[in-house]
Motif scaffolding. Structure first.
Motif, mmCIF file in Angstrom:
data_model
loop_
_atom_site.group_PDB
_atom_site.id
_atom_site.type_symbol
_atom_site.label_atom_id
_atom_site.label_comp_id
_atom_site.label_asym_id
_atom_site.label_seq_id
_atom_site.Cartn_x
_atom_site.Cartn_y
_atom_site.Cartn_z
ATOM 1 N N UNK A 164 0.792 -1.211 0.000
ATOM 2 C CA UNK A 164 0.000 0.000 0.000
ATOM 3 C C UNK A 164 0.832 1.272 0.000
ATOM 4 N N UNK A 165 0.164 2.387 0.273
ATOM 5 C CA UNK A 165 0.765 3.715 0.159
ATOM 6 C C UNK A 165 1.644 4.107 1.339
ATOM 7 N N UNK A 166 1.371 3.565 2.520
ATOM 8 C CA UNK A 166 2.106 4.023 3.687
ATOM 9 C C UNK A 166 1.860 5.506 3.930
ATOM 10 N N UNK A 167 2.854 6.148 4.508
ATOM 11 C CA UNK A 167 2.708 7.559 4.864
ATOM 12 C C UNK A 167 2.915 8.491 3.679
ATOM 13 N N UNK A 168 3.609 8.030 2.638
ATOM 14 C CA UNK A 168 3.970 8.948 1.568
ATOM 15 C C UNK A 168 3.784 8.415 0.169
ATOM 16 N N UNK A 169 2.779 7.574 -0.041
ATOM 17 C CA UNK A 169 2.539 7.022 -1.374
ATOM 18 C C UNK A 169 1.734 7.965 -2.244
ATOM 19 N N UNK A 170 1.093 7.416 -3.267
ATOM 20 C CA UNK A 170 0.280 8.235 -4.162
ATOM 21 C C UNK A 170 -0.852 8.919 -3.416
ATOM 22 N N UNK A 171 -1.439 8.191 -2.471
ATOM 23 C CA UNK A 171 -2.559 8.732 -1.704
ATOM 24 C C UNK A 171 -2.108 8.817 -0.251
ATOM 25 N N UNK A 172 -1.604 9.974 0.188
ATOM 26 C CA UNK A 172 -1.107 10.085 1.561
ATOM 27 C C UNK A 172 -2.251 10.098 2.572
ATOM 28 N N UNK A 173 -1.906 9.928 3.810
ATOM 29 C CA UNK A 173 -2.880 9.969 4.879
ATOM 30 C C UNK A 173 -3.476 11.368 5.033
ATOM 31 N N UNK A 174 -4.744 11.487 5.379
ATOM 32 C CA UNK A 174 -5.647 10.446 5.875
ATOM 33 C C UNK A 174 -6.419 9.692 4.790
ATOM 34 N N UNK A 175 -6.260 10.076 3.524
ATOM 35 C CA UNK A 175 -7.055 9.449 2.461
ATOM 36 C C UNK A 175 -6.497 8.114 2.017
ATOM 37 N N UNK A 176 -5.260 7.818 2.376
ATOM 38 C CA UNK A 176 -4.637 6.562 2.004
ATOM 39 C C UNK A 176 -3.666 6.115 3.081
ATOM 40 N N UNK A 177 -2.923 5.058 2.779
ATOM 41 C CA UNK A 177 -1.990 4.524 3.763
ATOM 42 C C UNK A 177 -2.685 3.834 4.920
ATOM 43 N N UNK A 178 -3.780 3.130 4.628
ATOM 44 C CA UNK A 178 -4.616 2.541 5.673
ATOM 45 C C UNK A 178 -4.173 1.154 6.114
ATOM 46 N N UNK A 179 -3.320 0.490 5.353
ATOM 47 C CA UNK A 179 -3.022 -0.915 5.623
ATOM 48 C C UNK A 179 -2.586 -1.137 7.062
ATOM 49 N N UNK A 180 -1.641 -0.338 7.553
ATOM 50 C CA UNK A 180 -1.127 -0.535 8.904
ATOM 51 C C UNK A 180 -2.246 -0.490 9.933
ATOM 52 N N UNK A 181 -3.191 0.425 9.747
ATOM 53 C CA UNK A 181 -4.284 0.561 10.686
ATOM 54 C C UNK A 181 -5.384 -0.458 10.518
#
Length: 329
Positions: free
Chosen positions: A111-128
């Motif tokens: 996934x995106x993590x903290x700095x992928x194509x879709x940064x948090x909060x809209x992305x990077x959800x896998x860890x959570x």
């Protein structure tokens, strides 16, 4: 044995029940709760268990030019309109997949993590979302990377440390060699996908070299899981064929960026394909294989839960058939 009359009578009773409930009026107006969408989906595949997890929920511009870069915008918009979809906005899936073989827990893409194509909060959800789906990061035995774009390797690190402390890693040999040529990749403009991918690769993947195994198409990643060539999107992009007790699944990574446009027109150029013609050839080959072999598919960017099947449509096109109850009967 129930008769047709009994079945119909039971159905009639179910249909009548809401009428009884409606006789009691609500005592207060219910507040609006906003949109809701499940973020994980699980099903059996023979003796394996497969879980897809939604890593991002952003609605973005497109599908043109992400799909149909070589077309006029109104051509792509027309296909969306014909398919009863918004013409200029869409919600792609970003869908890491976990396969529990009984011997190993294997994660495909991070996934995106903290700095992928879709940064948090809209992305990077896998860890959570791992815990909600029933997993802990320390349970992951193997992380398999289809390719090195930021929305696939961004979740390797969390807070600067590997999110999966006990995992080993697998990546295509050609993919690793391409991105490891740091001087060549980092010459690209800093705002380009190539430069961003190379920088993240150096930060997230290279330090894992002692835990990383490089594979080639046809090689086993784990028992029942085989790497499949899917070059073009990136030089070493891989898909993965999964089989258990005769049930088969193709995890195809980025062989589609939109479940309608990519499949209906596999020859259209994709913005993020590094080799446009090879990417188109790969789509035709992979879609033909999925349709011919009636494979279940996990498509990373198809709408969540990102699982479906492929049907031939017309002389050169295909159609995505989203999963319904196939794995529950």
């Amino acid at each position: 044995m129930p008769t047709r009359r009994h079945l119909l009578a039971g159905a009639a009773g179910l249909l009548a029940a809401p009428a009884v409930l409606r006789t009691s009026p609500a005592q207060a107006a219910a507040p609006s709760l906003g949109p809701a969408q499940p973020r994980h989906y699980r099903f059996p595949l023979g003796a394996f268990e497969v879980t897809t997890i939604l890593d991002a929920g952003a609605v973005i511009d497109g599908p043109y030019p992400i799909v149909g870069q070589d077309q006029q915008p109104d051509v792509v918009a027309g296909l969306m309109r014909h398919s009863l979809l918004p013409e200029k906005r869409f919600q792609p899936g970003f869908t890491p997949t976990l396969v529990n073989t009984g011997a190993q827990l294997i994660l495909f893409d991070t996934g995106n993590g903290a700095g992928g194509f879709v940064p948090r909060p809209d992305g990077g959800w896998l860890a959570g979302q791992l815990q909600t789906a029933g997993f802990a990061p320390g349970q992951v035995d193997l992380v398999v990377l289809s390719h090195a774009h930021p929305d696939h390797i961004g979740g390797i690190l969390e807070g600067g440390m590997p999110l999966f402390p006990n995992a080993r890693y697998v990546m295509g040999a050609a993919e690793y060699a391409f991105w490891a040529a740091q001087d060549d990749r980092l010459k690209a403009p800093k705002d380009s996908l190539e430069h961003q991918s190379a920088a993240l690769f150096q930060k997230a993947v290279v330090p894992l070299a002692d835990r990383l195994r490089l594979v080639t198409p046809g090689e086993a990643v784990a028992p029942g899981i085989t790497a499949v060539a899917a070059f073009g999107h990136t030089p070493g992009h891989l898909a993965f064929h999964v089989e258990s007790q005769g049930r088969q699944l193709l995890i195809w990574g980025d062989c589609a960026h939109h479940e309608v446009a990519s499949l209906a027109e596999p020859g259209w150029h994709a913005l993020f394909d590094m080799d446009k013609e090879q990417g188109a050839a790969t789509r035709r080959h992979i879609y033909d294989m999925a349709a011919t072999d009636r494979l279940a598919v996990v498509g990373y960017h198809t709408s969540f839960p990102s699982i479906g099947f492929v049907e031939r449509r017309g002389a050169n096109g295909y159609r995505w058939i989203p999963v319904t109850y196939q794995f529950r009967v």
